[in-house]
Design a protein around this motif. Structure first.
Motif, mmCIF file in Angstrom:
data_model
loop_
_atom_site.group_PDB
_atom_site.id
_atom_site.type_symbol
_atom_site.label_atom_id
_atom_site.label_comp_id
_atom_site.label_asym_id
_atom_site.label_seq_id
_atom_site.Cartn_x
_atom_site.Cartn_y
_atom_site.Cartn_z
ATOM 1 N N UNK A 176 0.837 -1.211 0.000
ATOM 2 C CA UNK A 176 0.000 0.000 0.000
ATOM 3 C C UNK A 176 0.868 1.255 0.000
ATOM 4 N N UNK A 177 0.320 2.318 -0.558
ATOM 5 C CA UNK A 177 1.077 3.564 -0.650
ATOM 6 C C UNK A 177 0.574 4.528 0.419
ATOM 7 N N UNK A 178 1.499 5.115 1.166
ATOM 8 C CA UNK A 178 1.106 6.115 2.162
ATOM 9 C C UNK A 178 1.380 7.496 1.575
ATOM 10 N N UNK A 179 0.341 8.313 1.567
ATOM 11 C CA UNK A 179 0.503 9.639 0.974
ATOM 12 C C UNK A 179 0.131 10.713 1.986
ATOM 13 N N UNK A 180 0.897 11.788 1.972
ATOM 14 C CA UNK A 180 0.588 12.888 2.883
ATOM 15 C C UNK A 180 0.342 14.159 2.057
ATOM 16 N N UNK A 181 -0.775 14.814 2.347
ATOM 17 C CA UNK A 181 -1.138 16.032 1.621
ATOM 18 C C UNK A 181 -1.405 17.161 2.596
#
Lengths: 832, 564
Positions: free
Chosen positions: A61-66
């Motif tokens: 899974x990809x962890x993304x921070x915005x």
């Protein structure tokens, strides 16, 4: 501005509005549907873990921070274990709660910071569900495990795990649960079927929400308000109950007519709410239920996420973000259609004025007649603060500014500060920064925290601008920003030590309150020792450099810096450190090059380690001090033999130091001690340790004249001393014959006046008189006076023709000595 | 010309309040009821800032002296107020371990007070104190100083100021003068003859408080008396030469009698007012007056004896540099007859400093005599005195100069300078004679000196000597710096400085005439009296801050061999 109200929806007496905050910068399409999402309140960042259930190593899974506006900050594949829950801490750290109970903490930029575990037993039982919550104590985490047990950590910065008592009858996870902070205690509220339980440190208690119909069904969803004061429950029959979280009161009960469990349910309130509401969201519908049982319905077109705020609810979907909130009363007053509120009139007046219309005057007149101009200005300013659109803010502020022209002694502080704050808020709301803070939130979180937030995001120039613009004192403002910037700068791996040191020095300069040692410590933490040393050179307070230098094992440098600082505690700190770290030889050598440190260490040794002191002197070939050491040591010995051998050492050392005086004095002392011991043994004289003088005195008083004489000869006691001694001793014992014999033994080196005076001291005038004839002519007068023979004194004085002697005699005469006085006066007169 | 318009003082009670608040803050860090253990030498300072009721208010139940015994306190919380001394801390460890051994649970808190004077460890404390004064009463317009400790203190202070936040405050203090004790050891070694100094020499003033024994109180009790300007009697005589004190006191007694006598011929009403308004004050004054008369009598008994007069005369000879041989014989006899251990030592040191060291023959023989009289352990005393340069053997002046010039040829000027410095500090030679000439410390003795109307600071030593320390202060203030004093500073081993502070106050304002004098290493009451005189004469007001009030016995006791 009729269009302001276009987005308003009535709810009971109040209005709700949806304000568009952003068109999201991200492109995530269906991203929100199958992701684990955590968005921090107060316009904080958003974390997204896509497809969290994927577990194969080939596709992680990809962890993304915005940012809140959807600007990408970080993105990386999740290589750790399965994540149950994401959440944000109050200092913008991302918390990832894993199935095995470990919590991984990342910073905003996705760098791993640390981790901790929610308990060993969790590894077996696994986390079924977790919640991240905020309380006055900080950021907390609550989990429920596979064995149906709850564990709480109220503050992750000061981790104390609390395993709550078992919940009777609970299998797996409860249908719904929330964390509550009440009366300084953190509790869990949970539902099993229709039953509601409160679980605290000690017990699990069944509770009953007042007014909830017993046929409402099982509680499947619950939510508490931002302040933990209000609670809402949703049952499987579509029943909504809302009330106080202490379960003392019911606020509303509503039938949603849908049995489907809402995806999210949140409170939507604001300070001084007229019409608080509960917001429920299903796949296609957003329902706002007010206390009055009135509702607003919004269609949901795109998978969305609700984020609770203290004054509303943010709605985020893949394309845009809106803020749903109750319209603040002051805005209602101004913008409500046909409002006659003072603010509304003023706004209108200003609009007419802009158009150069005379109506402006009419409106103004109306306001002034009601005497509410001040109120009107206040309303406009306050409303501006609550508006998100800069154009609306401006028109309100302009109206206020226009209105205050007609006011005398108006306090413009609120106007000015609102202006400033709005500028700051507009700047941070910019999509590039992405902090959609409302004015209310801003006031609550404080400027300090806002600056911290900007620092976490590394918006240094903006932070500095804001500090300068708001004139924050350097300590809390610019310096703090620079400190943070520099600590971050030293971590830049692509720059050389030299370049970083230079950049830091240029920017930070001598800003007050920025500690170079602090920055250097950061550099050292990142493994850049050389850079740390370079930075430490800029630190003006040498004392500050020391602890870090020690940590970096630059002991010698640390020692010289400590000495330079003049702080003796610091010197001691380094010295103690060195002492444990080095072998003795090296340690002494190091101290030798630092006289201040050496002397301090000596003082310490004098109190604590006499032996070390000796070694120190030995190494330095300091024979003088070594000898002194032996002398001091000799006084601590009880046995004479040991004392003597120490004194012999002292003699040797004094000789080496070419201090023959001291050597000889010591040898004499040894001789004296032996003599004293001998007499103590023979006669029990109790002499040991007495000075030579006192020894002789004691001997004389014991009648041991021969022995006294022996000392007098052996120790070359000056005649004068011995004569005084013997004189006093004989007189004291009133051995007048002995005294006379003694006086005749040879010519007295102390003269004979002394004999006269000492005899008189023991009140023997007759004896005293015996010695007068021997007194030298110069002392005759004194001698006669001593025995009280004024006549003879006068004779001698007149014979000497000495003015001062005559005066001396005169001063002793009393009224009865008339004749004598006359004679003396005559003699004195004759001389003149 | 005496100026009478000396400026008023800033509000120094602030400092007391600050200290008390700080203490309270520290005590409150251990919330709840507790017992306080306090080291005995901190009792008096504590008294100055907080009384028992203040302590009680902050939950102190009982007060104990630190006595290095097992504690009897029953409290669950113990607070210790101590100096940072190893012995004391070890004792606290014993207390804690004893509790542990019996399974008793208590909370402990240690409050350390600053290190006591003794070595350079107190420099930071002094720097801190200066910083405090600066932040409360500053900014200063000018700072002068001399001596290496002064310089270090100054630098440390400046560092603090540069780091701190600087708010604009009105300057309440003008200039600051920092002076090292080792610039002038002569003055504290002289017998004090001004009343307050005498009280200190004889009765020992502790923290502004003196204990008069039965010989003074003429009762069987001892009485503690606070000595400050609130005591009206004392205030009038504290700076007076002792020869004037009796005159003052008897005048005072007469005035008091007159005030009492007013009662005669009063009617009831007048009597009532008299009793309620004046009598208490009169009685208080009466009590103090009789105490000071008692003290003066006791002093008279000790100090008007032939011995003391002779001692003073010898002392003056040493200061003037006359009849040195006779003085040496006098000291020798003094030692031989064992008149006073401390006085002999004091005279020896005075002789050495004023004469730039003793001739080798005298040095040996006087020391031998002293050891014979007072014991061999004073060999260590002499070693200590030599290290401080208080009692040394004369160095052939030629030896040093020859060495200096030899070294000078070998290396360049700068290094040579440094080496010369090293040599002079090595020898720590006193140049008292030259200093005395350059600064005119010994007034011409042919003129009659009227001690009732003193004309200069020399009055504090019966007109025989102007204290070097105070003369330096006078000169520097007059010249606004060290210009013209180069010869003097060279003889004093330098480290002088004069810098402008941050204040932009008007040059003639009251504050500018307030001078803060900071003595590093102690000052004597006589010096304070001299400065008060200087202040009256020149229109200054001096505020004296010192690491300790000292006198010859305190100074020398610390150096006695086998002492610690």
């Amino acid at each position: 501005m009729a269009f302001v109200t276009a987005s308003w929806n009535p709810l009971g007496e109040a209005f709700y509005r949806k304000v568009e905050l952003y068109e999201m910068c991200w492109s995530i399409r269906d991203g929100l549907r199958d992701s684990l999402v955590a968005a921090a309140p107060y316009g904080g960042p958003i974390a997204l873990l896509r497809e969290p259930l994927r577990r194969s190593p080939s596709s992680r899974p990809q962890l993304e921070i915005y940012s809140a506006s959807g600007a990408a900050i970080a993105s990386f594949p999740w290589k750790s274990g399965p994540v149950v829950q994401l959440g944000w801490s109050i200092s913008d750290e991302l918390l990832c709660v894993q199935e095995d109970g470990s919590v991984l903490i990342y910073d905003l930029f996705g760098s791993f910071k640390r981790h901790f575990s929610m308990g060993q037993e969790v590894v077996q039982s696994q986390v079924l569900e977790a919640k991240v919550f905020h309380s006055p104590y900080g950021t907390g985490i609550a989990i429920v495990t596979g064995s149906s047990r709850f564990t709480l950590a109220t503050n992750i910065e000061d981790l104390k795990l609390r395993r709550l008592p078992e919940v009777p009858g609970l299998q797996g996870r409860p249908a719904s649960w929330v964390v509550l902070t009440q009366d300084r205690q953190t509790k869990v509220l949970l539902s099993i079927g229709p039953e509601l339980y409160i679980l605290d440190n000690t017990s699990c208690t069944a509770v009953c929400p007042p007014g909830l119909s017993p046929h409402a069904g099982s509680i499947v969803h619950m939510s508490v308000s931002f302040s933990y004061k209000y609670l809402s429950l949703f049952t499987d029959s579509g029943h909504l109950w809302a009330g106080l979280s202490n379960l003392q009161d019911k606020l509303l009960e509503f039938d949603t007519k849908t049995t489907e469990r809402p995806k999210q349910m949140l409170w939507c309130r604001r300070p001084k709410s007229q019409q608080p509401s509960v917001v429920l969201m299903w796949d296609r519908l957003l329902l706002v239920v007010g206390e009055c049982n009135d509702t607003i319905q919004f269609p949901v077109e795109d998978p969305s996420v609700l984020v609770g705020e203290m004054d509303g609810v943010r709605i985020i979907n893949s394309t845009n973000q809106e803020l749903l909130q109750e319209v603040p009363l002051v805005c209602q007053d101004i913008f409500k259609i046909a409002s006659m509120a003072p603010g509304a009139l003023l706004l209108e007046a200003h609009r007419e004025y802009e158009k150069s219309s005379q109506k402006a005057d009419e409106y103004l007149r109306e306001i002034k007649e009601q005497n509410v101009l001040e109120e009107a200005v206040r309303q406009c300013v306050e409303a501006a603060a609550h508006e998100y659109d800069p154009a609306t803010q401006k028109s309100l502020m302009r109206a206020a500014s226009f209105g205050k022209c007609f006011l005398t002694d108006f306090c413009s502080d609120p106007f000015v500060s609102t202006c400033r704050e709005l500028r700051v808020l507009n700047a941070v709301r910019e999509s590039g920064v992405g902090m959609p803070l409302t004015h209310t939130q801003f006031k609550q979180m404080t400027l300090q925290v806002l600056i911290d937030r900007l620092l976490f995001r590394q918006f240094y120039p903006l932070a500095i601008e804001i500090c300068r613009y708001l004139k924050i004192p350097d300590y809390q403002g610019v310096s703090r920003v620079l400190k943070h910037w520099a600590s971050c700068k030293v971590q830049q791996k692509d720059l050389s030590d030299e370049a970083i040191a230079r950049a830091v020095c240029v920017k930070v300069g001598e800003s007050p309150g920025v500690s170079y040692s602090h920055i250097a410590a950061k550099a050292y933490e990142c493994g850049r020792t050389e850079l740390a040393i370079k930075l430490l050179d800029f630190e003006p307070r040498s004392g500050e450099q020391v602890p870090l230098l020690l940590k970096m094992k630059r002991s010698h440098l640390a020692l010289s810096k400590a000495v330079e600082s003049g702080d003796t505690d610091l010197v001691y700190m380094v010295v103690t450190h060195l002492k444990n770290e080095m072998n003795r030889g090296d340690f002494f050598m190091t101290l030798r090059n630092q006289p201040v440190a050496l002397s301090l260490y000596r003082q310490f040794c004098k109190l604590q380690e006499q032996e070390t002191l000796k070694d120190l002197y030995n190494q330095d070939d300091n024979h003088q001090e070594l000898a002194n050491y032996y002398v001091t040591a000799s006084y601590r010995e009880k046995k004479l033999e040991s004392s003597l051998s120490l004194l012999q050492n002292a003699v040797d050392e004094y000789n080496k130091a070419k201090n023959d005086f001291a050597a000889k004095a010591t040898e004499e002392e040894m001789r004296l001690l032996r003599f004293q011991r001998k007499l103590d043994d023979e006669k029990g004289a109790g002499l040991l340790g007495l000075s030579l003088q006192v020894t002789m005195e004691t001997l004389l008083s014991l009648g041991l004249h021969k022995q006294a004489e022996q000392l007098y000869r052996d120790f070359k006691v000056p005649d004068k001393r011995y004569w005084w001694l013997k004189l006093k001793s004989l007189a004291e014992k009133e051995e007048w014959e002995e005294l006379e014999k003694f006086s005749k033994s040879k010519k007295s080196p102390i003269g004979y006046l002394a004999f006269v005076e000492v005899c008189m001291k023991y009140n023997n005038r007759n004896e005293a008189k015996k010695y007068i004839c021997k007194v030298t002519p110069e002392q005759k007068v004194k001698a006669h006076l001593a025995v009280g023979d004024l006549e003879s004194a006068a004779d001698a004085a007149i014979e000497h023709k000495s003015e001062s002697e005559i005066a001396a005699v005169l001063s002793r005469c009393s009224a009865s000595d008339r004749l004598l006085v006359d004679r003396l006066n005559r003699a004195s007169g004759a001389k003149k | 010309m005496a100026r009478r318009d000396t400026p008023g003082l800033p509000d120094f009670s602030l400092l007391k309040r600050l200290a008390r608040d700080q203490l309270v803050y520290l005590l409150e860090q251990l919330p709840g009821k507790k017992d306080l253990f306090i080291e005995s030498d901190l009792m008096s300072p504590l008294d100055r800032i907080a009384n028992m009721s203040t302590l009680k208010q902050h939950d102190i139940v009982k007060l104990y002296k630190v006595e290095y015994k097992a504690t009897v306190s029953l409290s669950d919380q113990l607070c210790f107020l101590i100096r940072p001394r190893i012995q004391t801390v070890k004792w606290i460890c014993d207390v804690v371990n004893a509790d542990k051994a019996v399974g008793r649970f208590r909370r402990y808190k240690i409050i350390f007070t600053p290190q006591r004077a003794g070595d350079q460890r107190w420099l930071r404390t002094v720097g801190g104190a200066l910083h405090l004064l600066h932040s409360v009463y500053g900014p200063f317009s000018k700072l002068y100083g001399i001596g290496s400790c002064s310089q270090m203190t100054y630098e440390w202070w400046r560092e603090q100021v540069e780091q701190g936040e600087q708010g604009a405050r009105p300057a309440e203090i003008g200039s600051v003068f920092l002076i090292d004790r080792d610039v002038d050891f002569v003055t504290p070694l002289c017998s004090q003859v001004v009343y307050e100094g005498l009280l200190d020499d004889i009765f020992r003033i502790k923290c502004g408080c003196v204990e008069f024994g039965p010989d003074v109180t003429s009762s069987d009790r001892s009485v503690k008396v606070m000595l400050n300007s609130q005591d009206k009697v004392f205030n009038e005589i504290r700076n007076e030469h002792f020869s004037n004190v009796f005159g003052f006191l008897s005048q005072k007694a007469r005035n008091l009698q007159t005030a009492y006598d007013k009662r005669q011929g009063m009617d009831i009403k007048q009597m009532k007012t008299f009793v309620s308004e004046e009598l208490k004050g009169l009685k208080q004054e009466h009590r103090l007056l009789s105490l000071h008369i008692g003290a003066s009598e006791s002093i008279m008994k000790k100090k008007t004896k032939q011995d003391f007069q002779e001692l003073l005369q010898r002392e003056h000879c040493l200061l003037e540099g006359f009849e040195i041989r006779e003085s040496i014989s006098f000291i020798e006899e003094h030692i031989n007859r064992q008149i006073s251990m401390m006085e002999s030592l004091r005279m020896l040191c005075l002789l050495s400093i004023t004469e730039n060291g003793l001739l080798p023959k005298d040095y040996r023989s006087l020391k031998t005599q002293y050891l014979q009289s007072y014991g061999f352990d004073h060999l260590l005393t002499f070693s200590n005195l030599r290290q401080l340069g208080l009692l040394v053997e004369q160095q052939g002046a030629e030896t040093l100069t020859v060495m200096e010039s030899k070294v000078g040829k070998l290396v360049n000027d700068k290094t040579a300078g440094k080496i010369t410095d090293a040599f002079s500090s090595l020898a720590r030679r006193s140049h008292f004679r030259a200093l005395s000439r350059k600064l005119n410390l010994v007034p011409k003795s042919d003129e009659e000196y009227d001690l009732r109307v003193p004309k200069d600071m020399a009055y504090i030593f019966s007109g025989a000597y102007v204290p070097l320390s105070c003369r330096l202060i006078e000169q520097v203030l007059e010249r606004d710096g060290w210009a013209g004093l180069e010869d003097v500073t060279r003889l004093l081993n330098g480290h002088e400085f004069a810098v402008t502070g941050g204040s932009r106050a008007e040059p003639n304002s009251d504050a500018q005439r307030l001078v803060l004098v900071l003595f590093l290493g102690g000052c004597t009451f006589s010096e304070i009296s001299a400065l008060r005189f200087l202040g009256r004469a020149k229109g200054y007001k001096f505020i004296v801050v010192t690491t300790a009030v000292t006198n010859s016995s305190r100074l020398l006791e610390a150096l006695l061999g086998n002492h610690a």
